[in-house]
Write an enzyme that holds these catalytic residues in place. Structure first.
Site, PDB file in Angstrom:
ATOM      1  N   GLU A   1       0.833  -1.211   0.000  1.00  0.00           N
ATOM      2  CA  GLU A   1       0.000   0.000   0.000  1.00  0.00           C
ATOM      3  C   GLU A   1       0.866   1.259   0.000  1.00  0.00           C
ATOM      4  OE1 GLU A   1      -2.837   1.136  -0.663  1.00  0.00           O
ATOM      5  OE2 GLU A   1      -4.144   1.345   1.083  1.00  0.00           O
TER       6      GLU A   1
ATOM      7  N   THR B   1      -3.813  11.788  -4.896  1.00  0.00           N
ATOM      8  CA  THR B   1      -3.733  11.607  -3.446  1.00  0.00           C
ATOM      9  C   THR B   1      -2.889  12.722  -2.829  1.00  0.00           C
ATOM     10  OG1 THR B   1      -3.851   9.235  -3.816  1.00  0.00           O
ATOM     11  CG2 THR B   1      -3.201   9.935  -1.629  1.00  0.00           C
TER      12      THR B   1
END
Lengths: 310, 310
Positions: free
Chosen positions: B128, B181
């Site tokens: 991740e 992001t």
């Protein structure tokens, strides 16, 4: 029923990560109050023992909350209130809250319970506001509901009853020093780091989960206050020494009760709670500051009737 | 068992008041992955369908988490990974998390489960981190554990499983726009008002209590985000229109999924969830922006085996 004698408990508000919203109720510390119906209408404080507080209803916390309820209901009688105060004002364990809820709880019982617990809390807020200069319910709610309560919001008033694990004991020390609520408020920052806030709500959510699941280990991991304690602990002499000693003695967590100066711990089992008491005593007995220590179960019942008369 | 086919679910992180710590798992959206033992040691990504992603294990989220586990365990075999990607990268419903958990879950099954779910989450964090540039687990944990999860802390990794009420349905819209992001992070304030933080943890504690007690009314009152939504919602076109429409259609709450652009709602019952779908469609069909909408139960099981072969 014309006269009722009640036990109005002390309470702990804030509870580390639950600043401003969480509270719990104590079992072994509290005021006694007698409420009596009278033919003469109005609210009359007829006796105060223990501490020097005003007799005028409008200037007395118990009187103000009583008047709020009295004015809303307009009953065909009046009430006399006697206050036998054991909780020292300014000790940080809900002294004014105990007075504020005592009068309305007693009157409500004598009148056949026209109001529910949330409504009683709403009246009590008016009395509490006289003492603390702002409307909050984090000591009132646990005094009325017992156990742990989460005041989700004051406007509208929304109170949640959180489960209380059976084996939870409180040890609480009250150093006999004065902290002004105004000073305890003024010392707080207006803005806080987002990262600290995230840590706080992770801990708070975890604490609520731990109380639901009786997970003492998780309580221990969650009972931290990243935000308020670093500021307010400066106002309490030897706070860090007490904290270090009680955690070493096995406390699940330690924090400032209300805005202080009392310091509470939560503990699994009475034996640990008593060890924590000894650890607190050891630290404070060297300081020259007078203090009281109480060990108490969490009071799941809250305020209660001791006696009643016709 | 030498080959395993798995369903790796999409997830929603943040969940309004639970920013950075709470997540839940979807049922009807997810990737399919095949993991196969090989005699040749190492991790090999042999097939990727759906989206264009790197085949080099070191550059692929599923590869990086697989390598983290592989290097820790040092098994006497290698693994081939096939990825059939349905979750669009950057959609805000845990696309990289699904890849990251899929490989380690599959390998763990093929090796006889040497690791528990928390350990699998820890390996997945490494994958991740390749996608999101920081170590967090709020999409990984619900993908692995299912239901609602609270990531109390990442260091040490501590994951709590929060109960999932039976009648809870998710409706989620994915507008086909890109939010970086990095931009979604940069827009957040470093400091926030203490009063807003208190509101947030009151809501978050209440939401945890509501999930424990299946109290849908309280979920509705708690699913608010006083802190992040005002910033990030600016990056999602028509966010406020969607929110107004879904709340009118009966959603319990509405928020940004992850860092967006997907918008999730929680609903009591499938009928309301479908009404909410219609309301979302009505708003977005006028905008000229392409979108998908999914209605899903909360997936209590998490990632699961679809098929296995010897």
């Amino acid at each position: 029923m014309n006269e009722i004698k009640i036990f109005s408990p002390a309470t702990v508000a804030n509870v580390a990560c639950g600043f401003d919203v969480l509270g719990f109720c104590l079992d072994s510390v509290g005021d006694v109050m007698v409420i009596r119906k009278t033919d003469q209408k109005g609210i009359y404080i007829t006796k105060i023992e223990g501490f020097n507080l005003p007799y005028e209803a409008e200037l007395n916390v118990a009187g103000v909350s009583a008047l709020a309820m009295y004015d809303a209901l307009k009953p065909n009688c009046g009430f006399e209130i006697e206050i036998y105060k054991n909780i020292k004002p300014g000790s940080g364990i809900g002294s004014s809250a105990a007075s504020a809820v005592g009068s309305v709880f007693g009157m409500n019982e004598l009148l056949g319970r026209p109001y529910n617990k949330t409504q009683l809390t709403a009246f009590s807020i008016k009395g509490e506001a006289l003492a603390s200069k702002c409307e909050h319910a984090d000591n009132l709610a646990p005094a009325i509901f017992g156990g742990f309560t989460l005041v989700k919001s004051v406007n509208p008033l929304e109170i949640l009853e959180i489960p209380t694990p059976d084996d939870l004991y409180v040890t609480i020390i009250h150093p006999q020093i004065e902290i002004k609520t105004s000073e305890a408020r003024a010392i707080l920052p207006k803005n806080i780091p987002l990262n600290d806030a995230i840590t706080q709500w992770a801990n708070f959510g975890s604490l609520i989960h731990a109380l639901h699941t009786s997970n003492y280990e998780l309580m221990q991991k969650s009972l931290h206050d990243a935000i308020i304690e670093p500021y307010r602990s400066q106002l309490i002499p030897y706070y860090n020494d007490v904290k270090t000693a009680v955690l070493k003695a096995g406390a699940l967590g330690c924090g400032i009760s209300g805005s202080g100066p009392s310091i509470f711990t939560l503990n699994q089992g009475s034996e640990t709670a008593n060890n924590v008491k000894d650890a607190m005593e050891k630290v404070y007995s060297k300081t020259g500051i007078e203090f009281d220590i109480h060990v108490s179960r969490i009071n799941k019942e809250g305020i209660k009737i001791i006696d009643c008369k016709n």
